[in-house]
Structures are given as C-alpha cells and as structure tokens.
Design a protein around this motif. Sequence first.
Motif, PDB file in Angstrom:
ATOM      1  N   ALA A  31       0.831  -1.210   0.000  1.00  0.00           N
ATOM      2  CA  ALA A  31       0.000   0.000   0.000  1.00  0.00           C
ATOM      3  C   ALA A  31       0.870   1.267   0.000  1.00  0.00           C
ATOM      4  CB  ALA A  31      -0.937  -0.017   1.192  1.00  0.00           C
ATOM      5  N   ALA A  35       0.826   4.034  -2.886  1.00  0.00           N
ATOM      6  CA  ALA A  35       0.485   5.434  -2.603  1.00  0.00           C
ATOM      7  C   ALA A  35       1.566   6.364  -3.173  1.00  0.00           C
ATOM      8  CB  ALA A  35       0.314   5.644  -1.104  1.00  0.00           C
ATOM      9  N   THR A  67      -6.106   1.157  -2.484  1.00  0.00           N
ATOM     10  CA  THR A  67      -5.193   2.298  -2.324  1.00  0.00           C
ATOM     11  C   THR A  67      -5.250   3.206  -3.550  1.00  0.00           C
ATOM     12  OG1 THR A  67      -3.767   0.891  -1.014  1.00  0.00           O
ATOM     13  CG2 THR A  67      -2.810   2.943  -1.779  1.00  0.00           C
ATOM     14  N   GLU A  70      -8.504   5.174  -3.479  1.00  0.00           N
ATOM     15  CA  GLU A  70      -8.533   6.215  -2.439  1.00  0.00           C
ATOM     16  C   GLU A  70      -7.662   7.416  -2.778  1.00  0.00           C
ATOM     17  OE1 GLU A  70      -7.301   4.036   0.997  1.00  0.00           O
ATOM     18  OE2 GLU A  70      -9.216   2.944   1.094  1.00  0.00           O
ATOM     19  N   ASN A  71      -6.675   7.198  -3.651  1.00  0.00           N
ATOM     20  CA  ASN A  71      -5.700   8.271  -3.888  1.00  0.00           C
ATOM     21  C   ASN A  71      -5.688   8.838  -5.294  1.00  0.00           C
ATOM     22  OD1 ASN A  71      -3.889   8.372  -1.317  1.00  0.00           O
ATOM     23  ND2 ASN A  71      -4.232   6.203  -1.735  1.00  0.00           N
TER      24      ASN A  71
END
Length: 260
Positions: A31, A35, A67, A70-71
């Motif tokens: 993760a 990221a 991940t 979310e980013n």
Amino acid sequence: MTPSVLETLLHNRTTGKKAFAVLIDPDKTDARQTAALMEQAALHPVDFFFVGGSLIVGSGMNAVVRTIKENSTVPVVLFPGSNLHIDMAADAILFLSLISGRNPDFLIGQHVLAAPILKRSRLEILPTGYLLIDSGRQTTVSYISNTTPIPHDKPDVAACTAMAGEMLGLKLIYLDAGSGAKQPVSTRMVATVRRTVDAPLVVGGGITTPAQAEELLRAGADLVVVGNAIETHPQLLADISDRVGEMNRRNAEVGMRRAE
Ligand code: 1GP
C-alpha cells in the motif's frame, strides 16, 4: 458522466491521442509503494492503472486496488491471469482471450467460470484479444498458460491472429512480450498489426525506456503498458508520462496546423 475505458480508447483512436498505463503487480508492491506511485501519477499523468499478473501469490490485490481508488481518479483496469483475479473495487477488467495460443482454457474456459461473477459486478468488461509474442525467453505467462508465443519476427502471424480476433468481436488487441521480457514487441510487428485492425492496440512487455514507449506508439500502438521497469526505477513513470504528453502535444499542434 465519466467515459468508460473503451469509450476513452475509441475516442483516442479518432483523435490520435496516445496513452500510457502502469501495470502494478500486487505481489511486488504494498500500500505504501502504491500510494507513492499515486503521488507521482498526480504530477505526471497516467491514463490507466492495470493491476494483476499471470500468477498472483500473495493476497495484496484488494489492498492495491483500494489504495489506488482512495488516492487517484485514474481508472483501475484488472489484468487477470485467471478467474481468481477479480476485484469488485476496480473499474474494468480485461476479459482476455489468449488467441495466440491453442489452450482452450485460456481461450474460453476461464471465461465461462468468470462470467456469472462478472455479470453480477459493476466492472466494465473489455473483450480483449491477447497475443503473446516471443521475447527471447520463456515468460511466466507462456509457462502458466501452456501456450507457444508468436515468433518475434512473424508480424503476419500476429496480424492475421489480431484480424481474426477483431472479426470475432473482440474490442481491444493486446500484443504482449510478457512481463519482464528481454525485448519489447518489434515496431515492425506493431505497424503490421495496426494496418490490419481498427481496434485500439495495447502493447506491453519489456518496455524499459521512454524512447521504446515512443517508438511503439509511433508505430501504431494506442496504449503502452509498463510494469517491471517502473518497479525497479519509479522515476520512469514520470519520464514516460512526460514523453507521451510531449508526443500528444506535438501531434495536436500538427493536427491544428493542418486544420487551418
Ligand atoms: C506484461 O505488458 C505487461 O504483461 C508489462 O510488462 O512488466 O515487462 O513492463 P513489463
């Protein structure tokens, strides 16, 4: 409404825009590293994140997909090695039929098992003619799929295979030298296939430099996929993104001048 992956690729075909995808192998990343890639991709655009591989040993696929989601707003496209590699949090899945091979399991068998699961999902299904091209050594995908790749120097075999795939209704054609290939698919093969099919052409395997990515795009690829080399040299994401961006800017300028 956000266009689907296929809509984007078809639109790019009409405008001549070239695209770049980063392949993330869930076994080789976590993760935190994912990221970090997302931070790079925010500064240096990536068109798609492909997630998957022909063999996934660990259980990190869902964490990687989550991940990314979310980013980043970049679409996540699953690149499955089997019907086990499905993750509902992704946006789309390459529904790969390995048409360069003669193993019924990878031509249709895995698809039958995956079909009811995919039917219930919200994933965009991308019917893809997947052609494995010899790259000088056996790759995981040729071993796992138990198929013989198309010889590197036989562009006509690749072209006829791609044509047949398109005639069967497949929407994308993917020429893959295999992950970590010694050399990418030849520009001659890409150009030959490009002349014979209209479908968006994806090319990957063994791309390690921005120059190789550009050559393949110039030869007729619509989308290049880079995995291994970015795992080893994360800076390459920025370098290839910048090169593809520059190519697209130049092409757009030429197009505008022609229209004047
Ligand atoms: C492999 O096309 C992908 O299926 C990417 O290959 O990991 O060699 O970049 P690499």
